[in-house]
Scaffold this active site. Structure first.
Site, short mmCIF file in Angstrom:
data_model
loop_
_atom_site.label_atom_id
_atom_site.label_comp_id
_atom_site.label_asym_id
_atom_site.label_seq_id
_atom_site.Cartn_x
_atom_site.Cartn_y
_atom_site.Cartn_z
CG HIS A 310 -2.04 0.96 1.17
ND1 HIS A 310 -1.91 2.30 1.46
CD2 HIS A 310 -3.35 0.77 0.84
CE1 HIS A 310 -3.09 2.89 1.30
NE2 HIS A 310 -3.97 1.99 0.92
CG ASP A 368 -8.09 -2.36 -2.29
OD1 ASP A 368 -9.23 -1.90 -2.15
OD2 ASP A 368 -7.07 -1.65 -2.29
#
Length: 454
Positions: A310, A368
């Protein structure tokens, strides 16, 4: 503004001049250099593409410590909120700064329910899109068009009108998303039911038909609540910054949120969970996880393991573990315990977390990675993944819009640039430009022929 300036940093410039920049203290995270007077005092701008080291605003809403894997909303950890609160509590918290008491929550929920319906003409508006239009395209257009229907709350200097606008946007977003989906299927739209919770209403409007109503399941409702909470806000991401940028000009909140939806639509932002599912489908067809792990580690291979790492979190994404448990609960409830996608996801997670390459790179699973599987289990097609994300993130967008509008020091956003184009040039008349090009072309031809002869 509770800004504390106790220290300054001195910078020596190339012209032997020295300037002092104030250091503003934060309540959490790094302090910041106040560079607002930098150009005036030094003649220099800062250069920071992507704003990786630039604080664009002051905010009290969300704090992230990517190194430690911490996400706080108004001081509350995302894990606590996802475990104990419902989405309306979190929405109230983001908007107003504190968790509501019973009466405040009841009043807030009543205000949201009051605004869930769309104007009947919006059905005709949506029907103007092609049947195969992406739901996000429909949402961008429809949300932007809301400003034409609600002219009674355009004075944003009025706190009550601001609040009404935020309630309207939060309330109508699930209806818009669900109607966009229904239109793509050729099914009649389902109107909101004010007896249901926010999450239940969204699921019903998405999946019910006039022939068969949607029956709420507490496990699925809880999972949808958690998904909405986990995506409600994430500090100054691309779409939230877009909302603030648009709002700084005084644009109405419907237009600002429409701009946020457009930004979220980008595959590098809101499309990540859709990319995860496409990757899992590819792995499922090949059934060789180790090969994909090796490809992800190969610097010459363009393949990327989606859902790992991320831009902000350099540790485990605190939202991922909550989403992982939600996936298990929903799949177990629906009788899909041996779901191949979850099995592949868990094998990938295990391989990545125990592989020295991923450990060294700190490529941990993010939210996600699991949200795509959860949305698939709940029945959403890939085209709706980003639309669901938009429904959740709307709360954060309007909270940031409201905070920005109420900031007495607000200015219209005007980023600067590093210019690397031409210096000043003289204008040449069109006919002279044409002659000049012809001469240059002729000279080039002569030179070329000369080289060929030699």
């Amino acid at each position: 503004m509770d800004k504390k300036v106790n220290k300054k940093i001195e910078i020596s410039l190339s012209n032997n001049k020295k300037i002092q920049l104030p250091i503003i203290e934060s309540t959490e995270g790094p302090d910041v250099l106040d560079v607002r007077a930098l150009y005036k005092e030094s003649g220099y701008f800062t250069f920071d593409p992507g704003y990786l080291s630039t604080g664009s605003c002051e905010s009290k809403i969300t704090f992230i410590d990517g190194g430690k894997g911490i996400l706080l909303h108004r001081g509350y950890t995302i894990e606590d909120l996802a475990k104990h609160a419902d989405f309306m509590e979190v929405a109230y918290l983001l908007l107003h700064g504190d968790l509501p008491n019973i009466k405040e929550k009841e009043k807030f929920e009543k205000n949201i329910r009051y605004h869930t319906m769309l104007h009947e003409q919006m059905k005709t508006f949506i029907q103007g899109f092609r049947r195969d239009a992406h739901p996000m395209a429909v949402m961008v257009g429809t949300v932007g068009a809301l400003s034409a229907f609600y002219r009674d709350s355009e004075d944003f200097s009025n706190s009550r009108q601001r609040l009404i606008s935020t309630h309207r946007i939060i309330a109508k977003m699930p209806t818009i998303a669900a109607w966009a989906y229904k239109y793509s299927l050729g099914q009649p739209v389902i109107y909101p039911n004010n007896k249901l919770t926010y999450a239940e209403n969204f699921m019903r409007m998405t999946f019910a038909t006039p022939c068969e109503d949607y029956v709420s399941n507490p496990v699925i409702t809880k999972a949808m609540n958690q998904l909405l909470i986990l995506h409600a806000d994430h500090e100054q991401n691309a779409s939230t910054s877009t909302v603030r940028l648009a709002g700084s000009s005084g644009a109405n909140p419907f237009a600002c949120v429409a701009a946020g939806i457009a930004s979220l639509w980008g595959p590098a932002h809101g499309g990540a969970n859709e990319a995860v599912m496409n990757m899992l489908l590819k792995i499922k067809r090949n059934a060789k996880i180790k090969d994909f792990i090796n490809r992800a580690k190969d610097p010459e291979d363009p393949f990327k393991l989606m859902g790992f790492g991320h831009r902000v979190y350099k540790n485990y994404d605190p939202r991922a573990s909550v989403m992982r448990d939600a996936c298990h609960n929903v799949l177990n409830e629906l009788g899909r315990k041996n779901n191949p996608f979850l099995a592949i996801a868990l094998d990938l997670e295990d391989a990545a977390l125990n592989d020295s390459y991923f450990i060294k790179k700190k490529l941990y699973p993010n939210v996600d990675f699991y949200s795509g599987i959860l949305l698939w289990a709940l029945g959403f097609p890939l085209s709706m993944y980003t639309a669901v994300f938009a429904v959740a993130r709307t709360v954060g967008w309007v909270a940031h819009w409201k905070e920005m509008i109420e900031d007495p020091t607000r200015k219209i956003s005007r980023p600067r640039q590093l210019y690397t184009g031409h210096k000043k040039r003289d204008y040449i008349e069109l006919d002279k430009r044409q002659k000049r090009k012809s001469i240059i072309k002729a000279i080039s031809s002569i030179i070329k022929k000369g080289y060929q002869k030699s």
